[in-house]
Write a protein that holds these residues in place. Structure first.
Motif, PDB file in Angstrom:
ATOM      1  N   SER A 236       0.195   3.063 -17.106  1.00 49.61           N
ATOM      2  CA  SER A 236       1.368   3.275 -16.246  1.00 49.61           C
ATOM      3  C   SER A 236       2.602   2.708 -16.942  1.00 49.61           C
ATOM      4  CB  SER A 236       1.163   2.584 -14.900  1.00 49.61           C
ATOM      5  OG  SER A 236       1.177   1.178 -15.087  1.00 49.61           O
ATOM      6  N   ASP A 237       3.774   3.065 -16.438  1.00 49.37           N
ATOM      7  CA  ASP A 237       5.008   2.589 -17.082  1.00 49.37           C
ATOM      8  C   ASP A 237       5.062   1.062 -17.086  1.00 49.37           C
ATOM      9  OD1 ASP A 237       5.728   5.172 -17.510  1.00 49.37           O
ATOM     10  OD2 ASP A 237       7.185   5.289 -15.868  1.00 49.37           O
TER      11      ASP A 237
ATOM     12  N   TRP B 177      -5.402  10.642 -14.698  1.00 51.03           N
ATOM     13  CA  TRP B 177      -5.618  10.706 -13.257  1.00 51.03           C
ATOM     14  C   TRP B 177      -6.547  11.814 -12.798  1.00 51.03           C
ATOM     15  CZ3 TRP B 177      -4.450   6.613 -10.590  1.00 51.03           C
ATOM     16  CH2 TRP B 177      -3.426   5.775 -11.034  1.00 51.03           C
TER      17      TRP B 177
ATOM     18  N   ALA C  74       8.398   7.001  -6.155  1.00 47.82           N
ATOM     19  CA  ALA C  74       7.671   5.878  -6.754  1.00 47.82           C
ATOM     20  C   ALA C  74       6.272   6.277  -7.190  1.00 47.82           C
ATOM     21  CB  ALA C  74       7.606   4.708  -5.781  1.00 47.82           C
ATOM     22  N   CYS C  75       5.698   7.305  -6.557  1.00 49.24           N
ATOM     23  CA  CYS C  75       4.359   7.687  -7.027  1.00 49.24           C
ATOM     24  C   CYS C  75       4.333   9.030  -7.735  1.00 49.24           C
ATOM     25  CB  CYS C  75       3.305   7.556  -5.933  1.00 49.24           C
ATOM     26  SG  CYS C  75       3.670   8.354  -4.441  1.00 49.24           S
ATOM     27  N   ALA C  76       5.503   9.591  -8.013  1.00 52.41           N
ATOM     28  CA  ALA C  76       5.532  10.850  -8.765  1.00 52.41           C
ATOM     29  C   ALA C  76       5.482  10.553 -10.265  1.00 52.41           C
ATOM     30  CB  ALA C  76       6.807  11.616  -8.447  1.00 52.41           C
TER      31      ALA C  76
ATOM     32  N   ALA D  45      -3.028  -4.062  -9.061  1.00 55.13           N
ATOM     33  CA  ALA D  45      -3.695  -3.181 -10.019  1.00 55.13           C
ATOM     34  C   ALA D  45      -2.630  -2.334 -10.694  1.00 55.13           C
ATOM     35  CB  ALA D  45      -4.698  -2.296  -9.289  1.00 55.13           C
TER      36      ALA D  45
ATOM     37  N   THR E  33       0.855  -1.197   0.000  1.00 55.99           N
ATOM     38  CA  THR E  33       0.000   0.000   0.000  1.00 55.99           C
ATOM     39  C   THR E  33       0.884   1.238   0.000  1.00 55.99           C
ATOM     40  OG1 THR E  33      -0.097   0.136   2.410  1.00 55.99           O
ATOM     41  CG2 THR E  33      -1.846  -1.119   1.321  1.00 55.99           C
TER      42      THR E  33
ATOM     43  N   ARG F 169      -0.094  12.683  -4.296  1.00 56.96           N
ATOM     44  CA  ARG F 169      -0.350  12.634  -5.736  1.00 56.96           C
ATOM     45  C   ARG F 169      -0.826  14.005  -6.225  1.00 56.96           C
ATOM     46  NH1 ARG F 169       0.877   9.688  -9.527  1.00 56.96           N
ATOM     47  NH2 ARG F 169      -1.169   9.172 -10.331  1.00 56.96           N
TER      48      ARG F 169
ATOM     49  N   LYS G  34       0.855  12.384 -20.110  1.00 55.81           N
ATOM     50  CA  LYS G  34       0.902  11.131 -19.361  1.00 55.81           C
ATOM     51  C   LYS G  34       0.113  11.241 -18.052  1.00 55.81           C
ATOM     52  CE  LYS G  34       4.443   8.015 -17.493  1.00 55.81           C
ATOM     53  NZ  LYS G  34       3.948   7.751 -16.155  1.00 55.81           N
TER      54      LYS G  34
ATOM     55  N   MET H 115       4.302   2.717  -7.576  1.00 61.71           N
ATOM     56  CA  MET H 115       3.495   2.276  -6.443  1.00 61.71           C
ATOM     57  C   MET H 115       2.195   1.718  -7.010  1.00 61.71           C
ATOM     58  SD  MET H 115       2.611   4.454  -3.024  1.00 61.71           S
ATOM     59  CE  MET H 115       4.268   4.803  -2.529  1.00 61.71           C
ATOM     60  N   TYR H 116       2.119   0.399  -7.155  1.00 59.97           N
ATOM     61  CA  TYR H 116       0.924  -0.270  -7.689  1.00 59.97           C
ATOM     62  C   TYR H 116       0.459  -1.226  -6.601  1.00 59.97           C
ATOM     63  CZ  TYR H 116       3.677   1.010 -11.857  1.00 59.97           C
ATOM     64  OH  TYR H 116       4.458   1.662 -12.775  1.00 59.97           O
ATOM     65  N   ARG H 117      -0.772  -1.057  -6.141  1.00 59.59           N
ATOM     66  CA  ARG H 117      -1.240  -1.831  -4.980  1.00 59.59           C
ATOM     67  C   ARG H 117      -1.110  -3.337  -5.221  1.00 59.59           C
ATOM     68  NH1 ARG H 117      -7.597  -0.416  -6.020  1.00 59.59           N
ATOM     69  NH2 ARG H 117      -8.208  -2.429  -6.884  1.00 59.59           N
TER      70      ARG H 117
ATOM     71  N   PHE I  45      -2.257  -0.131 -13.856  1.00 56.07           N
ATOM     72  CA  PHE I  45      -3.112   0.377 -14.921  1.00 56.07           C
ATOM     73  C   PHE I  45      -2.374   0.388 -16.256  1.00 56.07           C
ATOM     74  CE2 PHE I  45      -5.156   2.201 -11.111  1.00 56.07           C
ATOM     75  CZ  PHE I  45      -6.229   1.330 -11.158  1.00 56.07           C
TER      76      PHE I  45
HETATM   77  C1  LIG Z   1      -0.904   5.083  -2.077  1.00 52.86           C
HETATM   78  C2  LIG Z   1      -0.882   4.983  -3.596  1.00 52.86           C
HETATM   79  C3  LIG Z   1      -1.398   3.855  -4.245  1.00 52.86           C
HETATM   80  C4  LIG Z   1      -1.374   3.752  -5.637  1.00 52.86           C
HETATM   81  N1  LIG Z   1      -1.870   2.620  -6.233  1.00 52.86           N
HETATM   82  C5  LIG Z   1      -1.792   2.490  -7.582  1.00 52.86           C
HETATM   83  C6  LIG Z   1      -2.239   1.286  -8.209  1.00 52.86           C
HETATM   84  O1  LIG Z   1      -2.724   0.363  -7.551  1.00 52.86           O
HETATM   85  N2  LIG Z   1      -2.102   1.178  -9.564  1.00 52.86           N
HETATM   86  C7  LIG Z   1      -1.553   2.186 -10.326  1.00 52.86           C
HETATM   87  O2  LIG Z   1      -1.434   2.016 -11.560  1.00 52.86           O
HETATM   88  N3  LIG Z   1      -1.152   3.347  -9.758  1.00 52.86           N
HETATM   89  C8  LIG Z   1      -1.253   3.512  -8.408  1.00 52.86           C
HETATM   90  N4  LIG Z   1      -0.830   4.666  -7.805  1.00 52.86           N
HETATM   91  C9  LIG Z   1      -0.318   5.751  -8.658  1.00 52.86           C
HETATM   92  C10 LIG Z   1       1.081   5.425  -9.142  1.00 52.86           C
HETATM   93  O3  LIG Z   1       1.931   5.187  -8.057  1.00 52.86           O
HETATM   94  C11 LIG Z   1       1.650   6.541  -9.967  1.00 52.86           C
HETATM   95  O4  LIG Z   1       0.890   6.677 -11.135  1.00 52.86           O
HETATM   96  C12 LIG Z   1       3.127   6.390 -10.275  1.00 52.86           C
HETATM   97  O5  LIG Z   1       3.551   7.531 -10.952  1.00 52.86           O
HETATM   98  C13 LIG Z   1       3.513   5.165 -11.045  1.00 52.86           C
HETATM   99  O6  LIG Z   1       3.126   5.294 -12.362  1.00 52.86           O
HETATM  100  P1  LIG Z   1       4.097   5.240 -13.612  1.00 52.86           P
HETATM  101  O7  LIG Z   1       4.492   3.829 -13.752  1.00 52.86           O
HETATM  102  O8  LIG Z   1       3.211   5.702 -14.720  1.00 52.86           O
HETATM  103  O9  LIG Z   1       5.264   6.168 -13.332  1.00 52.86           O
HETATM  104  C14 LIG Z   1      -0.836   4.797  -6.411  1.00 52.86           C
HETATM  105  C15 LIG Z   1      -0.321   5.927  -5.763  1.00 52.86           C
HETATM  106  C16 LIG Z   1      -0.346   6.034  -4.374  1.00 52.86           C
HETATM  107  C17 LIG Z   1       0.220   7.263  -3.716  1.00 52.86           C
END
Ligand SMILES: Cc1cc2nc3c(=O)[nH]c(=O)nc-3n(C[C@H](O)[C@H](O)[C@H](O)COP(=O)(O)O)c2cc1C
Lengths: 482, 84
Positions: free
Chosen positions: A180-181, A374, A213-215, A175, A143, A314, A370, A161-163, A177
């Motif tokens: 995503s990369d 969201w 990781a989530c930027a 998950a 998470t 985010r 990109k 960050m993919y759950r 998507f």
């Molecule tokens: C707590 C949290 C949970 C997330 N869960 C998911 C997820 O399950 N699937 C997903 O595709 N992105 C999720 N995200 C968003 C991705 O982390 C975000 O898009 C990140 O930039 C990775 O995407 P990228 O591979 O496009 O760079 C989450 C973000 C946060 C902060």
């Protein structure tokens, strides 16, 4: 103050600043820990550091790591009282600076290798995987973490960050998507070839590694962490594949993503404040090896109604990355902000309205980028409106956005299955629709006679009167304004 | 007695007294609680018919009032052999 290099240093820094509490009494991994984190999010309370977990002696939890701007400031090594937009300016300064490459350290110096489980010892249930919300489809391992992969052709590294839900002792379903990369690498390469994709999940990261990781930044995350921290990230090679993971992480799961094995994932409480996306067959991860630190801490983000890090962080990084993009295209933007309470659905963009159609140009760039899947609303206001002040933005929206000429709708664009308002069909196929709210006075209106005058203290009184009133405010009998 | 749970979109998916293939999670206490297995099984709304018990959750995690007794006939292996 230096940025904390590990989750442990971050927990200590938060406790010292009054932004985390140590919970010494035993908490249950089934619902109780999740409920504590959720309530802390909803109250913007200090982050809970839970030192004793039922069934899991020696492990701890750290919840809601970055769900307040104070903790975000601590993560960046700033004074906890630093507020927006200063925190944002610091992010932009650091991420526009020199790239700082990571270093790979020796295995014997890497804390994450203190315990290693292989073969028949691999059992995710040996970790205190929490049931975050009652009614979730499973216990969620990931998470607040990073899934590390390497692009099979280009070779660049991705942390996302993919759950990840625990399906059984060795299997997780996640998950990821399609936009995503990792989603693109899976769909472009691994799935058509039927090849498995090596991965590592790192849990209990330094807060800046988690932030990276989530930027949605184009900079590869291992370098982005270095730039945010001002020093190289320390990585170490995995035990069973060629990937490198943050050496100070609390827990590492190594394995492969299986293109030909599907198990169910979800439902799960999501950042929108609902459980929206349906239970479905998503991406399956098989775990071959687990390594972890002594007294490992599992990090928990509990997503739900505002405000948690899903929304706060985010919103922060999506807004700032859009600001970079718009500026790189020469758009005269004065700032971009997403209010976390919009659950990162609405971009508020301030702009100098020097030419007509600029609001639509901003919307098209934002939705076409990109970052676009969201969020679905872009609200464009002028540079006199404080984008951080919702009262001002809301007033501009309600008074300047023409119901016919100011609202522009885009159909059939990328979306996510998580949009609560989307139809079941749209959720299934990640179909979105978008809207721009143009809250600018039209450029073809006569500025003297057609544009209404804003009637505010700051706008209609001469400066000397404003100064006099401010200077005498207490003398008039008013309490000081905070 | 084992306690099981299943997620379905509609309780009608849970036909009684014939062989079904379902993804169940265990609710037995302990560290493996909430892990899943794919199984062949038979259900009955007569809670005394089989020893094991099954509760049901709907698409977004809502607990359904429907309860069943269940007989697990065996595990179904979905994992391709190469990963074993
Ligand atoms: C707590 C949290 C949970 C997330 N869960 C998911 C997820 O399950 N699937 C997903 O595709 N992105 C999720 N995200 C968003 C991705 O982390 C975000 O898009 C990140 O930039 C990775 O995407 P990228 O591979 O496009 O760079 C989450 C973000 C946060 C902060």
């Amino acid at each position: 103050m230096a940025a904390p290099r590990s989750n442990r240093e971050f927990v200590e820094a938060c406790i010292a600043a009054g932004d985390a509490v140590r919970i010494k009494q035993e908490v249950d991994w089934e619902n109780e820990a999740g409920a504590i984190v959720r309530r802390a999010c909803e109250l913007a309370a200090p982050a809970p550091f839970m030192e004793k977990i039922k069934d899991y002696p020696g492990f701890s939890y750290f919840g809601a790591p970055l769900s307040t701007y104070r903790r975000m400031a601590i993560a960046l090594g700033l004074d906890p009282a630093t507020r927006l937009p200063e925190i944002g300016k610091e992010y932009l300064k650091r991420t526009n600076g020199e790239v700082i490459a990571p270093v790979v350290i020796d295995r014997k110096d890497a804390p994450c290798k203190e315990n290693v489980l292989r073969g028949a010892d691999v059992d995710l249930c040996r970790l205190p995987v929490p049931l975050v919300h009652d009614g979730d489809g499973g216990r969620y391992v990931g998470t607040w973490h990073a899934v590390v992969t390497r692009h099979p052709v280009r070779g660049d590294v991705n942390w996302g960050m993919y759950r990840q839900m625990m399906f059984d002792s060795r299997t997780m379903s996640g998950a990821v998507f399609p936009f995503s990369d990792l989603g693109k690498a899976l769909n472009d390469y691994y799935l058509p070839r039927g090849e498995s994709c090596p991965f590592a999940t790192a849990i209990g990261l330094s807060p800046l590694a988690a932030m990276a990781a989530c930027a949605p930044s184009p900079i590869p995350e291992p370098e982005l962490v270095g730039m945010l921290a001002g020093e190289p990230a320390r990585l170490v090679k995995c035990e069973t594949n060629d990937l490198e993971v943050p050496a100070d992480a609390e827990i590492i799961l190594e394995g492969e993503i299986c293109p030909d094995y599907k198990v169910e994932e979800g439902p799960f409480g999501e950042y929108t404040g609902y459980r929206t996306s349906p239970r479905d067959f998503r991406v399956t991860f098989r775990v071959n090896c687990i390594t972890y630190r002594n007294n490992a801490t599992m990090t928990i983000s509990n997503m739900g109604v505002p405000q948690d890090e899903g929304q706060l962080l985010r919103s922060f990084s999506l807004g700032l990355e859009l600001e970079k993009l718009l500026k790189s295209q020469g758009i005269p933007v004065t700032g971009v902000y997403m209010h976390p309470r919009s659950t990162h659905h609405m971009m508020i963009v301030g702009v100098k309205p020097t030419y007509s159609g600029v609001a639509q140009q901003i919307g098209q760039l934002a939705f076409g980028s990109k970052l676009g899947p969201w969020f679905h609303m872009v609200m464009v206001v002028d540079d006199q409106t404080d984008i951080y002040n919702w009262d001002e933005v809301y007033h501009a929206f309600c008074t300047r956005c023409h119901p016919e000429n100011g609202i522009h709708i885009y159909r059939n664009s990328p979306g996510t299955p998580l949009y609560p308002f989307a139809t079941p069909q749209e959720r299934k196929y990640s179909i979105g629709s978008k809207v721009v709210f143009d809250c600018l006075w039209p450029t073809d209106w006569d500025k003297i006679n057609d544009v209404p005058t804003l009637v505010s203290f700051k706008n209609v009184y001469p400066q000397h009167i404003q100064d006099k009133v401010l200077a005498n405010w207490a003398a008039y009998g008013y309490p000081p304004v905070k | 007695m084992n306690q099981w749970e299943v997620f379905v979109n509609d309780v009608k998916e849970l036909a009684e007294d014939r062989e079904l293939e379902l993804t169940l999670r265990t609710l037995n206490p302990g560290i493996h609680k909430f892990t899943y297995q794919r199984v062949k099984c038979q259900l009955s709304s007569d809670l005394a018919k089989h020893v094991d018990q099954l509760q049901v959750r709907l698409g977004r995690g809502q607990l359904s009032p429907s309860r069943f007794s269940i007989r697990v006939l065996g595990e179904v292996q979905r994992l391709p052999a190469k990963y074993l």
